[in-house]
Motif scaffolding. Structure first.
Motif, PDB file in Angstrom:
ATOM      1  N   SER A  15      83.162  88.891  35.097  1.00 47.90           N
ATOM      2  CA  SER A  15      84.275  88.822  34.117  1.00 47.90           C
ATOM      3  C   SER A  15      85.465  89.938  34.902  1.00 47.90           C
ATOM      4  O   SER A  15      86.256  89.593  34.633  1.00 47.90           O
ATOM      5  CB  SER A  15      83.173  89.644  33.197  1.00 47.90           C
ATOM      6  OG  SER A  15      84.141  90.229  31.836  1.00 47.90           O
ATOM      7  N   GLU A  16      85.409  91.054  35.601  1.00 50.47           N
ATOM      8  CA  GLU A  16      86.111  91.392  36.373  1.00 50.47           C
ATOM      9  C   GLU A  16      86.851  90.762  37.862  1.00 50.47           C
ATOM     10  O   GLU A  16      88.301  90.737  37.555  1.00 50.47           O
ATOM     11  CB  GLU A  16      85.317  92.896  36.721  1.00 50.47           C
ATOM     12  CG  GLU A  16      85.191  93.827  35.922  1.00 50.47           C
ATOM     13  CD  GLU A  16      86.559  94.659  35.117  1.00 50.47           C
ATOM     14  OE1 GLU A  16      87.988  95.049  35.934  1.00 50.47           O
ATOM     15  OE2 GLU A  16      86.427  94.159  34.363  1.00 50.47           O
ATOM     16  N   VAL A  17      86.593  89.699  38.063  1.00 49.99           N
ATOM     17  CA  VAL A  17      87.757  89.250  39.134  1.00 49.99           C
ATOM     18  C   VAL A  17      88.503  88.024  37.918  1.00 49.99           C
ATOM     19  O   VAL A  17      89.600  87.989  37.837  1.00 49.99           O
ATOM     20  CB  VAL A  17      86.538  88.281  40.194  1.00 49.99           C
ATOM     21  CG1 VAL A  17      87.628  87.121  40.033  1.00 49.99           C
ATOM     22  CG2 VAL A  17      85.760  88.936  40.701  1.00 49.99           C
ATOM     23  N   ALA A  18      87.330  87.526  36.769  1.00 48.99           N
ATOM     24  CA  ALA A  18      88.094  86.646  35.642  1.00 48.99           C
ATOM     25  C   ALA A  18      89.170  87.565  35.369  1.00 48.99           C
ATOM     26  O   ALA A  18      90.701  87.265  35.361  1.00 48.99           O
ATOM     27  CB  ALA A  18      87.263  86.204  35.018  1.00 48.99           C
ATOM     28  N   ILE A 199      77.886 101.848  41.129  1.00 48.78           N
ATOM     29  CA  ILE A 199      79.717 101.304  41.591  1.00 48.78           C
ATOM     30  C   ILE A 199      79.747 100.385  40.683  1.00 48.78           C
ATOM     31  O   ILE A 199      78.946  99.763  39.963  1.00 48.78           O
ATOM     32  CB  ILE A 199      79.471 100.007  42.693  1.00 48.78           C
ATOM     33  CG1 ILE A 199      78.701 100.013  44.484  1.00 48.78           C
ATOM     34  CG2 ILE A 199      81.337  99.949  42.938  1.00 48.78           C
ATOM     35  CD1 ILE A 199      78.643  99.127  44.404  1.00 48.78           C
ATOM     36  N   ASP A 200      81.761 100.680  40.715  1.00 46.77           N
ATOM     37  CA  ASP A 200      82.423 100.317  38.805  1.00 46.77           C
ATOM     38  C   ASP A 200      82.361  99.067  39.562  1.00 46.77           C
ATOM     39  O   ASP A 200      82.716  98.468  40.147  1.00 46.77           O
ATOM     40  CB  ASP A 200      83.899 100.947  38.920  1.00 46.77           C
ATOM     41  CG  ASP A 200      84.261 101.003  37.433  1.00 46.77           C
ATOM     42  OD1 ASP A 200      84.340  99.059  37.375  1.00 46.77           O
ATOM     43  OD2 ASP A 200      85.042 101.423  36.943  1.00 46.77           O
ATOM     44  N   PRO A 201      82.285  97.952  38.676  1.00 48.49           N
ATOM     45  CA  PRO A 201      82.665  96.535  38.724  1.00 48.49           C
ATOM     46  C   PRO A 201      83.674  96.100  39.450  1.00 48.49           C
ATOM     47  O   PRO A 201      83.825  95.194  39.412  1.00 48.49           O
ATOM     48  CB  PRO A 201      82.190  95.112  37.605  1.00 48.49           C
ATOM     49  CG  PRO A 201      81.609  96.805  36.432  1.00 48.49           C
ATOM     50  CD  PRO A 201      81.448  98.155  37.418  1.00 48.49           C
ATOM     51  N   PHE A 202      84.545  96.864  38.558  1.00 45.46           N
ATOM     52  CA  PHE A 202      85.889  96.623  38.930  1.00 45.46           C
ATOM     53  C   PHE A 202      86.185  96.732  40.165  1.00 45.46           C
ATOM     54  O   PHE A 202      87.235  96.454  41.120  1.00 45.46           O
ATOM     55  CB  PHE A 202      87.043  98.168  38.385  1.00 45.46           C
ATOM     56  CG  PHE A 202      88.483  98.083  39.461  1.00 45.46           C
ATOM     57  CD1 PHE A 202      89.102  96.456  38.864  1.00 45.46           C
ATOM     58  CD2 PHE A 202      88.752  99.021  39.913  1.00 45.46           C
ATOM     59  CE1 PHE A 202      90.972  96.885  38.894  1.00 45.46           C
ATOM     60  CE2 PHE A 202      90.043  99.467  40.530  1.00 45.46           C
ATOM     61  CZ  PHE A 202      90.765  97.883  40.140  1.00 45.46           C
ATOM     62  N   VAL A 203      85.370  98.264  41.203  1.00 47.10           N
ATOM     63  CA  VAL A 203      85.618  97.970  42.703  1.00 47.10           C
ATOM     64  C   VAL A 203      85.191  96.448  43.570  1.00 47.10           C
ATOM     65  O   VAL A 203      86.384  96.764  44.102  1.00 47.10           O
ATOM     66  CB  VAL A 203      84.802  99.031  43.355  1.00 47.10           C
ATOM     67  CG1 VAL A 203      84.556  99.293  44.502  1.00 47.10           C
ATOM     68  CG2 VAL A 203      85.363 100.799  42.601  1.00 47.10           C
ATOM     69  N   ALA A 205      85.438  93.645  42.584  1.00 46.77           N
ATOM     70  CA  ALA A 205      86.277  92.681  41.929  1.00 46.77           C
ATOM     71  C   ALA A 205      87.157  92.810  42.902  1.00 46.77           C
ATOM     72  O   ALA A 205      88.201  92.116  43.279  1.00 46.77           O
ATOM     73  CB  ALA A 205      86.986  92.079  40.052  1.00 46.77           C
ATOM     74  N   ASP A 206      87.904  94.114  42.630  1.00 44.83           N
ATOM     75  CA  ASP A 206      89.205  94.529  43.672  1.00 44.83           C
ATOM     76  C   ASP A 206      89.019  94.384  45.322  1.00 44.83           C
ATOM     77  O   ASP A 206      89.632  93.996  45.709  1.00 44.83           O
ATOM     78  CB  ASP A 206      89.635  96.178  43.084  1.00 44.83           C
ATOM     79  CG  ASP A 206      90.774  96.362  44.211  1.00 44.83           C
ATOM     80  OD1 ASP A 206      91.064  95.454  43.121  1.00 44.83           O
ATOM     81  OD2 ASP A 206      90.807  97.056  44.900  1.00 44.83           O
ATOM     82  N   THR A 207      87.226  94.441  45.394  1.00 44.81           N
ATOM     83  CA  THR A 207      87.163  94.067  46.981  1.00 44.81           C
ATOM     84  C   THR A 207      87.130  92.449  47.032  1.00 44.81           C
ATOM     85  O   THR A 207      88.312  92.046  48.696  1.00 44.81           O
ATOM     86  CB  THR A 207      86.030  94.343  47.039  1.00 44.81           C
ATOM     87  OG1 THR A 207      86.298  96.155  47.155  1.00 44.81           O
ATOM     88  CG2 THR A 207      86.032  94.479  49.035  1.00 44.81           C
ATOM     89  N   VAL A 208      87.150  91.677  45.640  1.00 42.57           N
ATOM     90  CA  VAL A 208      86.898  90.200  46.238  1.00 42.57           C
ATOM     91  C   VAL A 208      88.083  89.780  46.066  1.00 42.57           C
ATOM     92  O   VAL A 208      88.442  89.247  47.361  1.00 42.57           O
ATOM     93  CB  VAL A 208      86.135  89.584  44.491  1.00 42.57           C
ATOM     94  CG1 VAL A 208      86.892  88.337  44.579  1.00 42.57           C
ATOM     95  CG2 VAL A 208      84.909  89.890  44.866  1.00 42.57           C
ATOM     96  N   LEU A 209      89.490  90.253  45.688  1.00 39.47           N
ATOM     97  CA  LEU A 209      90.540  90.060  45.159  1.00 39.47           C
ATOM     98  C   LEU A 209      91.362  90.106  46.937  1.00 39.47           C
ATOM     99  O   LEU A 209      91.920  89.304  47.183  1.00 39.47           O
ATOM    100  CB  LEU A 209      91.972  90.331  44.554  1.00 39.47           C
ATOM    101  CG  LEU A 209      91.859  89.858  42.775  1.00 39.47           C
ATOM    102  CD1 LEU A 209      90.145  89.570  42.284  1.00 39.47           C
ATOM    103  CD2 LEU A 209      92.645  90.150  41.996  1.00 39.47           C
ATOM    104  N   HIS A 210      90.909  91.512  46.750  1.00 34.31           N
ATOM    105  CA  HIS A 210      91.539  91.434  48.935  1.00 34.31           C
ATOM    106  C   HIS A 210      91.590  90.061  49.227  1.00 34.31           C
ATOM    107  O   HIS A 210      91.866  90.247  50.471  1.00 34.31           O
ATOM    108  CB  HIS A 210      90.384  92.561  49.474  1.00 34.31           C
ATOM    109  CG  HIS A 210      91.147  93.281  50.479  1.00 34.31           C
ATOM    110  ND1 HIS A 210      92.426  93.937  50.643  1.00 34.31           N
ATOM    111  CD2 HIS A 210      90.928  93.351  51.295  1.00 34.31           C
ATOM    112  CE1 HIS A 210      91.991  93.901  52.261  1.00 34.31           C
ATOM    113  NE2 HIS A 210      91.080  93.598  52.835  1.00 34.31           N
ATOM    114  N   VAL A 211      89.818  90.327  49.875  1.00 30.13           N
ATOM    115  CA  VAL A 211      89.635  89.021  50.535  1.00 30.13           C
ATOM    116  C   VAL A 211      90.459  87.672  50.362  1.00 30.13           C
ATOM    117  O   VAL A 211      90.655  86.872  50.878  1.00 30.13           O
ATOM    118  CB  VAL A 211      87.776  88.486  49.849  1.00 30.13           C
ATOM    119  CG1 VAL A 211      87.457  87.573  51.247  1.00 30.13           C
ATOM    120  CG2 VAL A 211      87.272  90.072  50.760  1.00 30.13           C
TER     121      VAL A 211
END
Length: 234
Positions: A15-18, A199-203, A205-211
């Protein structure tokens, strides 16, 4: 504008990634297990497409995806869906083992295979949101960890197979993350749940976006994220 197919977009890390991708204007294709869930996701993420396909039914998954239709190009396929039920091997029902293997392992393989032509066309990325349980199996976690160890093997094999086609593969291993799944795990473990400890799911998700945002000439095969204060089983 990039196009991403995401599983598990209705809750937790997915959900955070989306949400982050939607906020910046990327195109989303979201997998939903039912027409009702698809309608909810399309309302939540205006402009997104929702494909109805149940990860719990891997043998019917490809037919469902073909009926829904995929974009000709996919910049990423993000596997964020998952299920968990804890039990020691001595008490593990075959159905419970099979359910976790189907959703967490078999369906991601089927979905990835189906999406490969679109990923190859875009020089895209397959990203598996795995788990710390995909690196170490603790008592009671045999079924879930088996599915995640298997997913790690799939990612490793796929990385070598698709490198020549321009498709990158990354596995993200989050430790315990403050999601509804984590709350369920705590209940099964008989422990009180304090989301601030994890871990906050935002963290994640933010890592996923970095990748996802790495330039084409770079790749991160694996990323591990852990809570700062490690606890047994984290």
């Amino acid at each position: 504008m990039a196009t991403h197919l995401i599983t598990g977009a209705g809750s937790g890390i997915g959900s955070e990634v989306a949400r982050l991708l939607h906020e910046r204007g990327d195109t989303l294709v979201l997998l939903a297990r039912s027409h009702e869930r698809a309608a909810e996701l399309q309302e939540q993420y205006a402009g997104a497409r929702a494909l109805v396909a149940d990860l719990a039914e891997p043998l019917a998954l490809e037919q469902s995806l073909a009926a829904g239709g995929l974009p000709e190009r996919l910049d990423s396929l993000v596997h964020a869906a998952g299920v968990v039920d804890l039990n020691p091997v001595a008490d593990l029902p075959a159905e419970q083992l099979r359910d976790q293997l189907d959703v967490n392992l078999v369906s991601p393989v089927v979905l990835t295979r189906f999406c490969l032509p679109a990923l190859r066309a875009a020089g895209g990325l397959v990203l598996f949101v795995n788990s710390g349980a995909g690196q170490t199996a603790h008592p009671g976690w045999a079924a879930y960890a088996s599915s995640k160890f298997g997913l790690r093997a799939v990612a490793d094999a796929l990385r070598g197979e698709e490198a020549g086609n321009g498709v990158r593969v990354t596995t993200v291993y989050p430790g315990r993350t403050a999601t509804p799944m984590q709350e369920k795990v705590h209940a099964q473990e008989g422990r009180s749940y304090d989301p601030s400890l994890w871990i906050d799911p935002f963290v994640v998700a933010d890592t996923v976006l970095h990748v996802l945002d790495l330039p084409a000439g770079a790749t991160l095969p694996e990323v591990t994220i852990r809570p700062f204060s490690l606890r047994p089983g984290s």
